[in-house]
Design a protein around this motif. Structure first.
Motif, PDB file in Angstrom:
ATOM      1  N   ALA A  64       9.884   0.482  -0.367  1.00 42.29           N
ATOM      2  CA  ALA A  64       8.816   1.138   0.602  1.00 42.29           C
ATOM      3  C   ALA A  64       9.039   0.193   1.941  1.00 42.29           C
ATOM      4  O   ALA A  64       9.094   0.978   2.980  1.00 42.29           O
ATOM      5  CB  ALA A  64       7.322   1.064   0.157  1.00 42.29           C
ATOM      6  N   GLY A  65       9.133  -1.078   1.758  1.00 41.79           N
ATOM      7  CA  GLY A  65       9.187  -1.913   3.025  1.00 41.79           C
ATOM      8  C   GLY A  65      10.378  -1.569   3.950  1.00 41.79           C
ATOM      9  O   GLY A  65      10.483  -1.527   5.056  1.00 41.79           O
ATOM     10  N   ALA A  66      11.420  -1.281   2.821  1.00 40.28           N
ATOM     11  CA  ALA A  66      13.063  -0.939   3.574  1.00 40.28           C
ATOM     12  C   ALA A  66      12.674   0.212   4.261  1.00 40.28           C
ATOM     13  O   ALA A  66      13.572   0.097   5.125  1.00 40.28           O
ATOM     14  CB  ALA A  66      13.932  -1.340   2.584  1.00 40.28           C
ATOM     15  N   ILE A  67      12.101   1.126   3.771  1.00 43.00           N
ATOM     16  CA  ILE A  67      12.264   2.577   4.386  1.00 43.00           C
ATOM     17  C   ILE A  67      11.406   2.403   5.760  1.00 43.00           C
ATOM     18  O   ILE A  67      11.667   3.163   6.713  1.00 43.00           O
ATOM     19  CB  ILE A  67      11.396   3.530   3.487  1.00 43.00           C
TER      20      ILE A  67
ATOM     21  N   LEU B 284      13.893   1.491  12.801  1.00 36.14           N
ATOM     22  CA  LEU B 284      15.298   1.616  13.385  1.00 36.14           C
ATOM     23  C   LEU B 284      15.817   2.475  13.966  1.00 36.14           C
ATOM     24  O   LEU B 284      16.534   2.811  14.899  1.00 36.14           O
ATOM     25  CB  LEU B 284      16.306   0.820  12.273  1.00 36.14           C
ATOM     26  N   ASN B 285      15.764   3.664  13.174  1.00 36.36           N
ATOM     27  CA  ASN B 285      16.156   5.199  13.483  1.00 36.36           C
ATOM     28  C   ASN B 285      15.529   5.568  14.686  1.00 36.36           C
ATOM     29  O   ASN B 285      16.184   6.362  15.574  1.00 36.36           O
ATOM     30  CB  ASN B 285      15.930   6.050  12.377  1.00 36.36           C
ATOM     31  N   SER B 286      14.324   5.079  14.818  1.00 32.90           N
ATOM     32  CA  SER B 286      13.529   5.654  16.099  1.00 32.90           C
ATOM     33  C   SER B 286      13.829   4.570  17.499  1.00 32.90           C
ATOM     34  O   SER B 286      13.275   4.913  18.483  1.00 32.90           O
ATOM     35  CB  SER B 286      12.232   5.726  15.884  1.00 32.90           C
ATOM     36  N   LEU B 287      14.888   3.677  17.205  1.00 30.31           N
ATOM     37  CA  LEU B 287      15.170   2.659  18.349  1.00 30.31           C
ATOM     38  C   LEU B 287      16.650   2.966  18.635  1.00 30.31           C
ATOM     39  O   LEU B 287      17.275   3.299  17.765  1.00 30.31           O
ATOM     40  CB  LEU B 287      14.632   1.198  17.890  1.00 30.31           C
ATOM     41  N   SER B 288      16.819   2.218  19.830  1.00 28.48           N
ATOM     42  CA  SER B 288      18.355   2.086  20.250  1.00 28.48           C
ATOM     43  C   SER B 288      18.857   0.754  20.110  1.00 28.48           C
ATOM     44  O   SER B 288      19.877   0.167  20.495  1.00 28.48           O
ATOM     45  CB  SER B 288      18.659   2.479  21.559  1.00 28.48           C
TER      46      SER B 288
ATOM     47  N   ILE C 204       5.807   7.998   7.531  1.00 26.03           N
ATOM     48  CA  ILE C 204       6.121   7.025   8.471  1.00 26.03           C
ATOM     49  C   ILE C 204       6.428   7.392   9.847  1.00 26.03           C
ATOM     50  O   ILE C 204       6.042   6.824  10.792  1.00 26.03           O
ATOM     51  CB  ILE C 204       7.330   5.967   7.819  1.00 26.03           C
ATOM     52  N   GLN C 205       7.341   8.426   9.837  1.00 26.69           N
ATOM     53  CA  GLN C 205       7.777   8.965  11.026  1.00 26.69           C
ATOM     54  C   GLN C 205       6.765   9.462  11.779  1.00 26.69           C
ATOM     55  O   GLN C 205       6.542   9.266  13.046  1.00 26.69           O
ATOM     56  CB  GLN C 205       8.739  10.265  10.717  1.00 26.69           C
TER      57      GLN C 205
ATOM     58  N   ASN D   6       0.602  -1.282   0.078  1.00 23.89           N
ATOM     59  CA  ASN D   6      -0.114   0.039  -0.099  1.00 23.89           C
ATOM     60  C   ASN D   6       0.826   1.206   0.086  1.00 23.89           C
ATOM     61  O   ASN D   6       0.354   2.292  -0.709  1.00 23.89           O
ATOM     62  CB  ASN D   6      -1.067   0.154   1.004  1.00 23.89           C
ATOM     63  N   LEU D   7       2.139   1.320   0.290  1.00 26.64           N
ATOM     64  CA  LEU D   7       2.867   2.467   0.781  1.00 26.64           C
ATOM     65  C   LEU D   7       3.376   2.447  -0.709  1.00 26.64           C
ATOM     66  O   LEU D   7       3.683   3.651  -1.220  1.00 26.64           O
ATOM     67  CB  LEU D   7       4.012   2.356   1.848  1.00 26.64           C
ATOM     68  N   THR D   8       4.015   1.467  -1.414  1.00 24.16           N
ATOM     69  CA  THR D   8       4.407   1.740  -2.755  1.00 24.16           C
ATOM     70  C   THR D   8       3.245   2.407  -3.712  1.00 24.16           C
ATOM     71  O   THR D   8       3.581   3.059  -4.490  1.00 24.16           O
ATOM     72  CB  THR D   8       4.613   0.159  -3.326  1.00 24.16           C
TER      73      THR D   8
END
Lengths: 512, 512
Positions: free
Chosen positions: B268-271, B277-281, B185-186, B162-164
């Protein structure tokens, strides 16, 4: 279930195995051991077994006697060959073994030894006419086989251990020693009046020829790690002999493929084989790892009259079925139907694919074995199927046929060019053989799809051919139509690629 | 025996499997199929399942319905996720499926979807606290797990398909499109208030993360071809993302490890995963190939109350025992005694070898599995044991532990430096781990020798230690002495090499 122990007290090594035979006629090896005890060593001209050698033999037999008890063995065959046969202290030795180990050794004569070696070969290699030899520690048996029967046989005292001693080859070797050894061997071989002049396949058993084959495989980088039924052209053996001749005894153990405990006696053995080859017109030498011990086993096995239960008169098919039963442990499988469908398609398409009866046999094996990889894991079961077939103890096929069958079976969901090209076995296959694998795996693939619908019967499968098309008519239950369509759609183009004809699949309703 | 069919109608693909559960609690996968039907494609803003997509789904479900009949399935779980859940023509679709295929689809909500994915993970990966996500075609489920329970979960409409479509990424991509997707997404991720700030392992399921892992394995030339429980450091994932970002959609299918039917939606999935991942540690990302479908299976399986029959509270040991039972098909084996002896020796020698409890667990697995290679062939059974363990469907261990166990088990007749050095897995093992394999395979080797004498009981095995020696006292039946001596003689020096102490084996007569 019966357990059979076989002890083979040879002149170089002592070997022990236990096989299990089930009521359904399946059998397998369950224990095996070997020790190089050099019983024939130091016998001297008076042919006396030394105390050291006797002790080694007795200690080893004590262990085997233990195992016989532990494994609840039902029947024991314990035989001794040339070293004991020729020993002047034979009686003393046999009594001591009996007393200290409980094992009653049966000393067999040269004729019997030749016969048992022959039995080991004839039940595991699919040949009818050949010359064979069994080169051991203290004797060689040579037999001529016609139509699966021994016509002539002889036992000569030309063994790897006794010749090494007699000609003092253990440490220093000289061309003089070698020459006199060769003369000695030639004289003995000359005495065999029935040795064939014409070309005839040669089969060898025993440790020396096994070692030669191993060295040869290493030399040519042979990709298949299997010795039984390995066939080398006589012309290429000379290089292997040279490697052995050219190395001093102490350095010989570094020859790739040669085990350390044979490095000192390989030379004498190799010379015997070389001289034998020189006096023959055989173009090939085939190695059998199945010899005397397996011969004892097969003779006993066949005395149990299982042949009435056999599914086939083909050694290969019987062996395939035996193997599959041992692996799967139950008979609930659909392979029989797949096999029937596959062979039917093969026969009906024979004017199109033009393959041989041997190809048909391989298709039969592959269809019986195609799903054994499931045993390891559903995932990548095709890979596991190939692995198992390549490592199975199945008798009656050549290395090439075994490799082909592994590919055919593992491609039952579709041929993969990538897999076959990346395989180390590719060097053994030519383009015609790869095409054969493509065709047979395609037939197996279609057969498996048809077999998805458990109620498809071979008698409801028909084929007709037009100039441009091949039409496959299948009588099915209407409700199964979806499966056939779903799976065949994506493979039809492959038929066209193979035969430049379109394959059409049509179905009619058998419920009407 | 029961057969369970599971149909998972996702938004990208439809998946089908049949598992078999036996009365003795063993289970295995017996059939599996997958088709990429892109149900969520073309739904548009009005969220209508297209006729083309519906037709593909129905045709595929007809086939699965056929298989359900053919395999005599006892129980069917057929679920549909986000695409159907959100569709405005959901009711029409469900009725049509029911009418044309007979299958009654159960549309599950996001919470349930998250829970089932969690069930698939918690029964196959040995972790207690983690964050997990299930990224599908039309949604992502994110769940926080503490002490093996879901604490929080959420389903967001961030799917690969759906994002694609929403951001029009199928053909041309621009940095503008990417930026707005990232923002989108963010914003969604930001809304999750319970997302942990601290370091926590991340586990991912679904096609996108599987593809990322495959690409990553190809990039680093990972020698073990297995995805489940594959763990990559978060830091190394960025390179994999770059490979995907840098390729135009049409060229993406050439990326090693990426399948063609996912090449257009992987970006899209990879993003989504990258933004998560960017919002986690999280320092690691672990892939589970066991998700929703396996979750359904395990929930059902555990409802059958087999846990009373379990041999162990360890997921790994249960899985090892399940696997061995499926492979061997009978319980007549001596592995239990070997395992007992091996663990006893491990415990009594623990001040000498100083290995961890995890090493003990691997020894236990290896001793249970050490002789499974016999199933393939007595010859080279050690090699076959390693092959089977490396390819077994056994849950609850890391890749490294699986590889170690394969080596330990296959070296039950002696460690081989040559084999381990020539293995492609050597790159995954350091010297300390190789030493661990040496020690554990040595313990297994001795245990097997002791177990040759079937009547040796663990309670008759004692160990004492002096400054220079370790003495192993074994109470045996006098008649078995020969076996112990025969086989231990040649391996004692190895103990000395490992621990710089002499191992002495003494026996006393338990018949006295």
């Amino acid at each position: 279930m019966k357990r059979i122990a076989i002890i083979d007290l040879g002149s170089n090594s002592i070997r022990f195995l236990i096989k299990e035979i089930n009521a359904d006629s399946t059998f397998k090896l369950i224990f095996k051991d070997k020790k190089s005890i050099r019983l024939a060593e130091g016998m001297g001209k008076k042919l006396i077994l030394t105390e050291a050698a006797i002790k080694k033999a007795v200690n080893c037999l004590k262990v085997y006697s233990n195992f016989i008890g532990i494994y609840n063995v039902d029947k024991i065959f314990a035989i001794a060959t040339a070293a004991v046969r020729n020993a002047s202290n034979k009686k003393y030795f046999l009594e001591r073994v009996k007393k200290e180990t409980g094992i009653k050794l049966n000393v067999i004569d040269g004729k019997k030894e030749a016969y048992l070696g022959f039995s080991g070969v004839i039940h595991t290699i699919n040949k009818t006419d050949f010359l064979m030899f069994d080169l051991g520690g203290a004797s060689i048996e040579i037999s001529l086989i016609k139509n699966k029967k021994i016509i002539n046989s002889i036992s000569l005292p030309l063994g790897a251990v006794n010749l090494t001693e007699k000609f003092n080859l253990k440490k220093e070797i000289s061309s003089k020693k070698i020459e006199s050894l060769k003369k000695y061997i030639q004289n003995q071989i000359k005495s065999i009046k029935w040795l064939p002049k014409e070309e005839i396949p040669l089969i060898g058993i025993g440790g020396t020829v096994r070692s030669l084959a191993k060295i040869h495989q290493r030399q040519i980088n042979y990709p298949f790690k299997k010795l039984h039924n390995y066939t080398l052209p006589s012309s290429s053996i000379s290089k292997t002999f040279e490697i052995i001749y050219s190395q001093a005894s102490q350095k010989r153990k570094n020859i790739p493929g040669l085990s350390e405990d044979r490095s000192d006696i390989i030379l004498a053995g190799a010379i015997v084989i070389n001289e034998l080859l020189n006096s023959l017109s055989s173009k090939t030498l085939t190695i059998s790892i199945s010899g005397l011990r397996e011969g004892i086993f097969f003779n006993y096995y066949h005395s149990l009259n299982f042949h009435k239960k056999y599914n086939s008169d083909s050694m290969l098919i019987n062996s395939v079925l035996n193997y599959k039963k041992m692996l799967i442990d139950n008979n609930v499988n659909s392979s029989n139907n797949i096999t029937e469908i596959a062979l039917l398609l093969f026969d009906k398409l024979k004017d199109i694919h033009k393959l041989t009866q041997n190809a048909r046999l391989l298709l039969r094996c592959a269809s019986i074995l195609h799903n054994i990889g499931l045993k390891v894991n559903y995932f990548e079961s095709e890979k596991h199927t190939a692995y198992i077939i390549l490592n199975a103890s199945i008798f009656g096929w050549s290395h090439k046929d075994q490799i082909k069958t592994a590919f055919i079976a593992s491609f039952h969901n579709g041929f993969s060019n990538k897999i076959i090209k990346n395989s180390s076995y590719i060097t053994l296959l030519n383009n015609k053989e790869i095409r054969e694998i493509k065709i047979l795996s395609f037939i197996l693939h279609i057969s498996e799809i048809l077999n998805f619908c458990k109620n498809i019967s071979p008698k409801n499968i028909h084929i007709s051919e037009t100039e441009k098309n091949v039409i496959l008519y299948i009588g099915i239950n209407t409700k199964d139509i979806h499966i056939i369509d779903y799976y065949t759609q994506s493979i039809l183009h492959y038929f066209c690629k193979l035969f430049s004809k379109k394959l059409l699949i049509k179905h009619y309703n058998i419920n009407k």
